[in-house]
Design a protein around this motif. Sequence first.
Motif, PDB file in Angstrom:
ATOM      1  N   ASN A   1      34.192 125.441 116.968  1.00  0.00           N
ATOM      2  CA  ASN A   1      34.595 126.090 118.210  1.00  0.00           C
ATOM      3  C   ASN A   1      33.827 125.551 119.413  1.00  0.00           C
ATOM      4  OD1 ASN A   1      36.504 127.913 117.055  1.00  0.00           O
ATOM      5  ND2 ASN A   1      34.777 129.017 116.187  1.00  0.00           N
ATOM      6  N   GLY A   2      33.160 124.413 119.234  1.00  0.00           N
ATOM      7  CA  GLY A   2      32.392 123.805 120.315  1.00  0.00           C
ATOM      8  C   GLY A   2      33.282 123.086 121.302  1.00  0.00           C
ATOM      9  N   LEU A   3      32.650 122.571 122.337  1.00  0.00           N
ATOM     10  CA  LEU A   3      33.415 121.861 123.356  1.00  0.00           C
ATOM     11  C   LEU A   3      33.176 120.361 123.269  1.00  0.00           C
ATOM     12  CD1 LEU A   3      31.495 120.876 125.952  1.00  0.00           C
ATOM     13  CD2 LEU A   3      31.464 123.298 126.375  1.00  0.00           C
ATOM     14  N   LYS A   4      33.997 119.638 124.004  1.00  0.00           N
ATOM     15  CA  LYS A   4      33.865 118.189 124.154  1.00  0.00           C
ATOM     16  C   LYS A   4      33.819 117.913 125.651  1.00  0.00           C
ATOM     17  CE  LYS A   4      36.845 117.423 120.172  1.00  0.00           C
ATOM     18  NZ  LYS A   4      38.030 116.745 119.647  1.00  0.00           N
ATOM     19  N   PHE A   5      32.999 116.942 126.048  1.00  0.00           N
ATOM     20  CA  PHE A   5      33.001 116.558 127.466  1.00  0.00           C
ATOM     21  C   PHE A   5      32.669 115.089 127.595  1.00  0.00           C
ATOM     22  CE2 PHE A   5      28.491 117.689 126.932  1.00  0.00           C
ATOM     23  CZ  PHE A   5      27.856 116.670 127.623  1.00  0.00           C
ATOM     24  N   LEU A   6      33.075 114.533 128.719  1.00  0.00           N
ATOM     25  CA  LEU A   6      32.650 113.190 129.095  1.00  0.00           C
ATOM     26  C   LEU A   6      32.644 113.080 130.604  1.00  0.00           C
ATOM     27  CD1 LEU A   6      35.148 111.195 130.125  1.00  0.00           C
ATOM     28  CD2 LEU A   6      35.623 111.078 127.715  1.00  0.00           C
ATOM     29  N   TYR A   7      31.794 112.192 131.084  1.00  0.00           N
ATOM     30  CA  TYR A   7      31.704 111.891 132.510  1.00  0.00           C
ATOM     31  C   TYR A   7      32.217 110.465 132.716  1.00  0.00           C
ATOM     32  CZ  TYR A   7      28.422 115.692 133.780  1.00  0.00           C
ATOM     33  OH  TYR A   7      27.823 116.881 134.042  1.00  0.00           O
ATOM     34  N   LEU A   8      33.080 110.296 133.696  1.00  0.00           N
ATOM     35  CA  LEU A   8      33.495 108.974 134.137  1.00  0.00           C
ATOM     36  C   LEU A   8      32.797 108.678 135.457  1.00  0.00           C
ATOM     37  CD1 LEU A   8      37.345 109.113 133.450  1.00  0.00           C
ATOM     38  CD2 LEU A   8      35.551 108.123 132.001  1.00  0.00           C
TER      39      LEU A   8
END
Length: 158
Positions: A125-132
């Motif tokens: 139930n965790g999240l995913k993220f990325l920075y461009l």
Amino acid sequence: MLEGMHYQNAYVCDDLEAAIALFRGRGMTKEPIVIPVDQTVQTPEGPKRQKSRICFIWIGDLQYELIENEIDEVGIYGNCLSNGGPLRFHHICFRIDDWDDFRARVDDQEFPIAMERDLTGEDPNGLKFLYLDARKVFGHYLEYTWMPEAMWQQIRAM
């Protein structure tokens, strides 16, 4: 690459409590919770540590993220130059509904990945993220997140 639902503007600050105080009387209705973050993120150069104190303030449908940087091996927050004020604009964040479709297209667009983390391996139930790194075009980073609906509702209720 601009897509998803824009829900957040983020600022770097040197003093988180002073930054929070700036929002009092300016639409902040609940006292925010300060969250310590100490994480390893993936970068094009390999894993790097990023440690900070953050808080989220909702005003209407826009979330303000305040970030007090402590350790920044990525250099993503330390490169946010002073504008003479206590808050320095850093990035906007979009919520993505279909992460797999989005992520499959990231490598084919013009902005390089600055950092990325997938917490679903630790918690389904965790999240995913990325920075461009879109600074050359927009002057700031673009963050993209995916999270289960229950987490989104919890974040909205903060």
